[in-house]
Design a protein around this motif. Sequence first.
Motif, PDB file in Angstrom:
ATOM      1  N   VAL A 126       0.842  -1.201   0.000  1.00 46.96           N
ATOM      2  CA  VAL A 126       0.000   0.000   0.000  1.00 46.96           C
ATOM      3  C   VAL A 126       0.877   1.251   0.000  1.00 46.96           C
ATOM      4  N   HIS A 127       0.608   2.141  -0.942  1.00 43.85           N
ATOM      5  CA  HIS A 127       1.325   3.427  -1.016  1.00 43.85           C
ATOM      6  C   HIS A 127       0.356   4.544  -0.639  1.00 43.85           C
ATOM      7  N   HIS A 128       0.608   5.169   0.508  1.00 38.07           N
ATOM      8  CA  HIS A 128      -0.247   6.284   0.945  1.00 38.07           C
ATOM      9  C   HIS A 128       0.268   7.588   0.358  1.00 38.07           C
ATOM     10  N   GLY A 129      -0.647   8.531   0.154  1.00 31.75           N
ATOM     11  CA  GLY A 129      -0.235   9.845  -0.328  1.00 31.75           C
ATOM     12  C   GLY A 129       0.315   9.813  -1.746  1.00 31.75           C
ATOM     13  N   VAL A 130      -0.092   8.798  -2.497  1.00 36.41           N
ATOM     14  CA  VAL A 130       0.351   8.706  -3.896  1.00 36.41           C
ATOM     15  C   VAL A 130      -0.877   8.786  -4.801  1.00 36.41           C
ATOM     16  N   ARG A 131      -0.849   9.773  -5.679  1.00 39.89           N
ATOM     17  CA  ARG A 131      -1.987  10.042  -6.551  1.00 39.89           C
ATOM     18  C   ARG A 131      -1.765   9.377  -7.907  1.00 39.89           C
ATOM     19  N   VAL A 132      -2.793   8.713  -8.399  1.00 40.88           N
ATOM     20  CA  VAL A 132      -2.730   8.201  -9.779  1.00 40.88           C
ATOM     21  C   VAL A 132      -3.224   9.319 -10.689  1.00 40.88           C
ATOM     22  N   LEU A 133      -2.344   9.801 -11.539  1.00 38.08           N
ATOM     23  CA  LEU A 133      -2.687  10.919 -12.425  1.00 38.08           C
ATOM     24  C   LEU A 133      -3.417  10.432 -13.668  1.00 38.08           C
ATOM     25  N   ASP A 134      -3.044   9.236 -14.128  1.00 37.43           N
ATOM     26  CA  ASP A 134      -3.628   8.757 -15.372  1.00 37.43           C
ATOM     27  C   ASP A 134      -3.482   7.241 -15.454  1.00 37.43           C
ATOM     28  N   VAL A 135      -4.400   6.633 -16.169  1.00 38.01           N
ATOM     29  CA  VAL A 135      -4.284   5.208 -16.480  1.00 38.01           C
ATOM     30  C   VAL A 135      -3.720   5.117 -17.893  1.00 38.01           C
ATOM     31  N   LEU A 136      -2.665   4.314 -18.064  1.00 34.68           N
ATOM     32  CA  LEU A 136      -1.970   4.226 -19.349  1.00 34.68           C
ATOM     33  C   LEU A 136      -2.552   3.095 -20.185  1.00 34.68           C
ATOM     34  N   ASP A 160      -0.567  -6.261 -15.160  1.00 26.96           N
ATOM     35  CA  ASP A 160      -1.450  -7.012 -16.064  1.00 26.96           C
ATOM     36  C   ASP A 160      -2.890  -6.518 -15.975  1.00 26.96           C
ATOM     37  N   VAL A 161      -3.273  -6.092 -14.767  1.00 32.40           N
ATOM     38  CA  VAL A 161      -4.662  -5.656 -14.554  1.00 32.40           C
ATOM     39  C   VAL A 161      -4.681  -4.391 -13.700  1.00 32.40           C
ATOM     40  N   ILE A 162      -5.534  -3.447 -14.068  1.00 32.90           N
ATOM     41  CA  ILE A 162      -5.758  -2.242 -13.277  1.00 32.90           C
ATOM     42  C   ILE A 162      -7.165  -2.323 -12.700  1.00 32.90           C
ATOM     43  N   VAL A 163      -7.263  -2.293 -11.367  1.00 31.80           N
ATOM     44  CA  VAL A 163      -8.573  -2.243 -10.695  1.00 31.80           C
ATOM     45  C   VAL A 163      -8.813  -0.796 -10.290  1.00 31.80           C
ATOM     46  N   ASP A 164      -9.826  -0.165 -10.871  1.00 33.94           N
ATOM     47  CA  ASP A 164     -10.138   1.222 -10.540  1.00 33.94           C
ATOM     48  C   ASP A 164     -11.134   1.253  -9.392  1.00 33.94           C
ATOM     49  N   ALA A 165     -10.631   1.632  -8.217  1.00 29.15           N
ATOM     50  CA  ALA A 165     -11.464   1.774  -7.018  1.00 29.15           C
ATOM     51  C   ALA A 165     -11.334   3.213  -6.520  1.00 29.15           C
ATOM     52  N   LEU A 171     -11.653   7.473 -12.242  1.00 31.59           N
ATOM     53  CA  LEU A 171     -10.631   7.797 -13.245  1.00 31.59           C
ATOM     54  C   LEU A 171     -10.921   7.240 -14.638  1.00 31.59           C
ATOM     55  N   ILE A 172     -11.136   5.927 -14.717  1.00 30.49           N
ATOM     56  CA  ILE A 172     -11.313   5.303 -16.033  1.00 30.49           C
ATOM     57  C   ILE A 172     -12.647   5.716 -16.648  1.00 30.49           C
ATOM     58  N   MET A 173     -13.684   5.786 -15.805  1.00 38.31           N
ATOM     59  CA  MET A 173     -15.004   6.182 -16.304  1.00 38.31           C
ATOM     60  C   MET A 173     -14.948   7.552 -16.972  1.00 38.31           C
ATOM     61  N   ASN A 174     -14.231   8.461 -16.343  1.00 33.90           N
ATOM     62  CA  ASN A 174     -14.111   9.808 -16.919  1.00 33.90           C
ATOM     63  C   ASN A 174     -13.230   9.808 -18.167  1.00 33.90           C
ATOM     64  N   LYS A 175     -12.126   9.074 -18.098  1.00 34.32           N
ATOM     65  CA  LYS A 175     -11.187   9.048 -19.230  1.00 34.32           C
ATOM     66  C   LYS A 175     -11.871   8.504 -20.493  1.00 34.32           C
ATOM     67  N   LEU A 176     -12.679   7.449 -20.299  1.00 28.78           N
ATOM     68  CA  LEU A 176     -13.310   6.796 -21.457  1.00 28.78           C
ATOM     69  C   LEU A 176     -14.754   7.277 -21.678  1.00 28.78           C
ATOM     70  N   ALA A 289     -15.962  -3.418 -17.184  1.00 23.49           N
ATOM     71  CA  ALA A 289     -14.561  -3.801 -17.412  1.00 23.49           C
ATOM     72  C   ALA A 289     -14.191  -3.615 -18.877  1.00 23.49           C
ATOM     73  N   GLY A 290     -12.887  -3.610 -19.118  1.00 26.09           N
ATOM     74  CA  GLY A 290     -12.340  -3.602 -20.480  1.00 26.09           C
ATOM     75  C   GLY A 290     -11.113  -4.486 -20.464  1.00 26.09           C
ATOM     76  N   ASP A 291     -10.373  -4.497 -21.549  1.00 27.35           N
ATOM     77  CA  ASP A 291      -9.152  -5.308 -21.581  1.00 27.35           C
ATOM     78  C   ASP A 291      -8.137  -4.741 -20.590  1.00 27.35           C
ATOM     79  N   GLY A 292      -7.813  -5.540 -19.559  1.00 25.39           N
ATOM     80  CA  GLY A 292      -6.822  -5.119 -18.580  1.00 25.39           C
ATOM     81  C   GLY A 292      -7.331  -4.193 -17.498  1.00 25.39           C
ATOM     82  N   TRP A 293      -8.632  -3.893 -17.470  1.00 24.14           N
ATOM     83  CA  TRP A 293      -9.158  -3.017 -16.399  1.00 24.14           C
ATOM     84  C   TRP A 293     -10.550  -3.431 -15.945  1.00 24.14           C
ATOM     85  N   VAL A 294     -10.838  -3.097 -14.692  1.00 26.12           N
ATOM     86  CA  VAL A 294     -12.157  -3.395 -14.119  1.00 26.12           C
ATOM     87  C   VAL A 294     -12.494  -2.314 -13.091  1.00 26.12           C
ATOM     88  N   LEU A 295     -13.774  -1.973 -12.992  1.00 28.48           N
ATOM     89  CA  LEU A 295     -14.230  -0.922 -12.084  1.00 28.48           C
ATOM     90  C   LEU A 295     -14.951  -1.528 -10.885  1.00 28.48           C
TER      91      LEU A 295
END
Length: 411
Positions: A126-136, A160-165, A171-176, A289-295
């Motif tokens: 677990v990394h505290h105080g770390v912001r995800v700016l973007d999903v690549l 291999d997989v990004i879980v957006d929680a 993040l992903i919902m807005n990006k896509l 979900a999409g390829d490599g990601w799930v919400l």
Amino acid sequence: MAHSTSPHVIVIGGGPAGSTASTLIAQHGYKVQLFEREQFPRFHIGESLIPDTYWVLKRLNMLPKMRASRFVKKYSVQFVSQKGKLSEPFYFMDHKPHECSQTWQVLRSEFDQMMLKNAEEHGVQVHHGVRVLDVLFDGDRAVGVEIQDENNTRGTVHADVIVDASGQSSLIMNKLKLREWDPVLKKAALWTYFEGAFRDTGRDEGATLVLQTQGKNGWFWYIPLHNNIISVGVVAGFDYLFKGRGENETVYQEELARCPAVRERISIGKQVDKFRAAKEYSYRSRQVAGDGWVLVGDAFGFLDPLYSSGVLLALKSGSLAADAVVEGLNKGDTTAAQLGKWGPGFIQGMDRMRRLVCEYYDGFSFGQFVRRHPHFKGHLTDLLIGDLFQDKVDEVFGPMDVMRTEMNGAE
């Protein structure tokens, strides 16, 4: 920010959905890194659990921690009409005599921290105080994240997989551009906390009360927390609550005047926090979900505060997504179809809860319904418990339609 070995899974966000998904994936020996932008403990609303959270908490090995906590035990929910008439309480234990029928009222700053610490104990990094700016993305496939720590150092991590929680930041919902707003449920909430306000006793001590305001424009929650604190908030249409009505305190007092039962209960207490406000618009993503990601959790969808379903939906989606991720990693399939295979069943459960929410806001009388159809009280209690993912409960909707038609005809 060097990360020597790439994790199998990255989880964005350390709320209940993220801690659930990460813990269950790590239980299978996969490397999971979780990025949480805040330092815990931090404030969050959504304090009432419902009994069906039990089964996920059990898988997370959280039950001993919950039992040892100071959280108030919750055995029931009770509805109070605009005239102050109390419904027969829905005692979960009477319907399902099992320890899973007792749940808790939680201070989310403490509960979420316990859940995240539990994830670490299961091997999640677990990394505290770390912001995800973007999903690549590489084409249509999510392949990693760009992160920034509190010193503004940036880096990228692949998995291999990004879980957006990521909660309502989604993040992903807005990006896509996947967000679909609910056409009907456009609520807002205004709340604060009281010390020493009225508390029921015995098995009613931990009950959530849902009290309708006069004129049926909104409702109050009354949720007893530990440390002699009660959470008291009003929910109504966003426009009704906030358009042209002045300061939050003025609005709150005006709504209290429309709910004498709440005003009386808090009269012996003192307010110990500021007024807090939130837009409670209902939404969900077009894809789970999409390829490599799930919400999961609010990053997939938010329903409504009415039946305290938020944490349940977070834990349920977190666990279903985790199972799909683990199965996918085991067989080398992280496509949208694999990672999102739990979506249709989950959405069906959400829709059942949504139906109950809309019935309440349309003025449907559950008390009258139960008096007329006592054999359906179990089905309703199942829905209030959060047992949303079984077809049997649908039997209740036909008779509800009939009664609503009659009610509308009588008006």
